[in-house]
Design a protein around this motif. Structure first.
Motif, PDB file in Angstrom:
ATOM      1  N   ILE A 100       0.858  -1.182   0.000  1.00 12.13           N
ATOM      2  CA  ILE A 100       0.000   0.000   0.000  1.00 12.13           C
ATOM      3  C   ILE A 100       0.893   1.229   0.000  1.00 12.13           C
ATOM      4  O   ILE A 100       1.824   1.321   0.811  1.00 12.13           O
ATOM      5  CB  ILE A 100      -0.909   0.021   1.252  1.00 12.13           C
ATOM      6  N   LEU A 101       0.629   2.176  -0.885  1.00 15.29           N
ATOM      7  CA  LEU A 101       1.456   3.381  -0.951  1.00 15.29           C
ATOM      8  C   LEU A 101       1.492   4.085   0.407  1.00 15.29           C
ATOM      9  O   LEU A 101       0.473   4.332   1.023  1.00 15.29           O
ATOM     10  CB  LEU A 101       0.925   4.342  -2.016  1.00 15.29           C
ATOM     11  N   GLY A 102       2.699   4.373   0.876  1.00 14.34           N
ATOM     12  CA  GLY A 102       2.870   5.097   2.128  1.00 14.34           C
ATOM     13  C   GLY A 102       2.678   4.266   3.377  1.00 14.34           C
ATOM     14  O   GLY A 102       2.711   4.822   4.480  1.00 14.34           O
ATOM     15  N   ALA A 103       2.503   2.952   3.228  1.00  7.68           N
ATOM     16  CA  ALA A 103       2.242   2.096   4.384  1.00  7.68           C
ATOM     17  C   ALA A 103       3.495   1.344   4.812  1.00  7.68           C
ATOM     18  O   ALA A 103       4.415   1.127   4.016  1.00  7.68           O
ATOM     19  CB  ALA A 103       1.136   1.101   4.061  1.00  7.68           C
ATOM     20  N   GLY A 104       3.522   0.936   6.070  1.00  9.99           N
ATOM     21  CA  GLY A 104       4.591   0.065   6.525  1.00  9.99           C
ATOM     22  C   GLY A 104       4.467  -1.299   5.871  1.00  9.99           C
ATOM     23  O   GLY A 104       3.359  -1.733   5.513  1.00  9.99           O
TER      24      GLY A 104
END
Length: 252
Positions: free
Chosen positions: A46-50
């Motif tokens: 997921i974009l920007g996710a850990g």
């Protein structure tokens, strides 16, 4: 050995790039995907996710005695620009504890990965033996990573096989993981151990109050064509093989 570790997704395109040096080179195939961190929701591709990264490396060659690839000595891995890394705040394991006692002597929270595997080969006497060893990453003091390998039998080696740290990298990459791989000789009369495959998932997170701290976080934007990743594997013969990978952008 690891290598080196990217935060990205499958499917994608893997390629073995040019080989430096005058001698023959192994061929290297690289694949990787971002996966959720166990116990932490809303993580993964997921974009920007850990995220944790699941990496697969395959090495083929006949440069060493016994018709196996030349042993690894270095692995440099380039992460795409925009990848965020937090190397502080994680529980660490002292190298001497990991080397002398083994993984059971390290705090559980110092584990940077679950147990993975590595295909290893070695010429012992007239025979070339192959074995599936276990590999696990641990957080090291100072912000680096250390990789403990256990080849039980017949190769029989238990040690820190590689250590590495992150540094800056030029565009289109953002970070470079630089690691040194030990040359392993189980007996004086045997050849060095060769690596034919690595399968490892690296990633972790911890809670700090209401905030969650992730070891690796995906970029918030994906460039056209996908995330660029590059691995440079140096072998005992002196040659370096470059493998590049383009992973498609995560779905919104």
């Amino acid at each position: 050995a690891l290598l080196g570790l990217a935060v990205l997704g499958l499917p994608g395109v893997a390629s073995a790039g040019p080989c430096s040096g005058a001698g023959p080179c192994p061929t290297v195939k690289l694949e990787a995907k971002a996966v959720p961190i166990p116990g932490f929701p809303h993580t993964g591709n997921i974009l920007g996710a850990g995220a944790a990264v699941e990496t697969h490396i395959t090495i083929k060659g006949t440069e060493a005695f016994g018709g196996v690839p030349s042993p690894l000595t270095k692995v440099n891995f380039f992460l795409p620009a925009g990848t965020k890394l937090t190397t502080t705040g994680f529980v660490t394991c002292k190298p001497e504890t990991l080397e002398n006692v083994g993984p059971e002597g390290c705090p559980k929270k110092s584990q940077a990965s679950p147990v993975g595997s590595a295909g290893v080969a070695q010429k012992i006497g007239p025979e070339t033996v192959k074995e599936k060893a276990t590999v696990q990453a641990f957080f090291a003091p100072g912000g680096g990573l250390q990789f403990y390998a256990n080849a039980a039998s017949p190769i029989s080696a238990q040690l820190i096989a590689a250590t590495g740290h992150f540094t800056g990298a030029s565009a289109p990459y953002g970070k470079e993981f630089v690691s040194e791989v030990k040359l392993i000789k189980t007996l004086p009369e045997t050849e060095f151990v060769s690596t034919e495959s690595i399968n490892l998932k690296v990633g972790a997170a911890y809670k700090k109050g209401k905030k969650t701290v992730y070891y690796g976080t995906l970029p918030t934007k994906c460039p056209k064509g996908g995330f660029p990743v590059k691995a440079e594997l140096t072998f005992h013969t002196g040659e370096t093989v470059t493998a590049k990978y383009k992973a498609p952008c995560p779905k919104h």
